[in-house]
Design an enzyme around this catalytic site. Structure first.
Site, PDB file in Angstrom:
ATOM      1  CB  SER A  39      -0.821  -0.089   1.366  1.00 31.65           C
ATOM      2  OG  SER A  39      -0.439   0.334   2.201  1.00 31.65           O
ATOM      3  CE  LYS A  76      -2.882   1.872   4.792  1.00 31.09           C
ATOM      4  NZ  LYS A  76      -2.838   0.931   3.595  1.00 31.09           N
TER       5      LYS A  76
END
Length: 180
Positions: A39, A76
């Site tokens: 990700s 993230k």
């Protein structure tokens, strides 16, 4: 005999001090983490090891580690802070109406056709409101087409954030500091 007893006691004290020091550092200052998944490609690669700093508050574009659930931590990038309006249009990030460049996405954009980030407004995501809630962050992975992030899981409570990270220490050949 007394000398041997003193030497043993000194070793025990040294070991206790070492364990207490490691516990304090890992609990309150720094901790290692392993990148799991794609990700954050191309910024971070699967299985890289990083140091997470537990000091300070996350800022826009910092890479954060947070508890996604009881068994998983996610890595993230902070896009929206509490009170921010977040929108993507024409593959450009707008926060509170101001366009932001995201140079950390340049490598991703070269390899794709179309927009890297599909257009959305914050209220169109599971956040369901126009601004990032107080006490929360809006986060996204750099690999926008392959990231489970705030668009799907909602805004992240700040109290779930473990810390920020920008130092990759393993593999040795890839040691680096990531600029935000």
């Amino acid at each position: 005999m007394v000398e041997k007893k003193n030497e043993t006691l000194e070793w025990i004290k040294a070991l206790v001090i070492a364990f207490v020091t490691v516990f304090i550092v890992r609990t309150f200052i720094f901790t290692p983490i392993v990148v799991d998944g794609a990700s954050m490609n191309t910024t971070l690669q699967d299985h890289e090891r990083m140091i997470v700093s537990k000091l300070g508050e996350p800022e826009r574009f910092d890479i954060v580690v947070f508890h996604a659930n009881d068994t998983q931590d996610y890595i993230k990038r902070v896009i929206g802070l509490p009170g921010d309006e977040v929108e993507y249009k024409n593959d450009t990030l707008y926060v509170n109406g101001k366009a932001y460049e995201e140079p950390f996405l340049d490598k991703q954009k070269v390899n794709i056709d179309g927009d890297l980030t599909k257009p959305f407004k914050l209220e169109d995501t599971v956040v369901g409101q126009a601004t990032v809630p107080e006490g929360h962050l809006f986060v996204m992975g750099d690999n926008r087409r392959n990231s489970t992030d705030s668009r799907q899981i909602g805004a992240v409570p700040i109290d779930k954030v473990v810390g920020t990270t920008n130092f990759v220490f393993y593999p040795i050949k890839d040691i680096r500091i990531i600029e935000n």
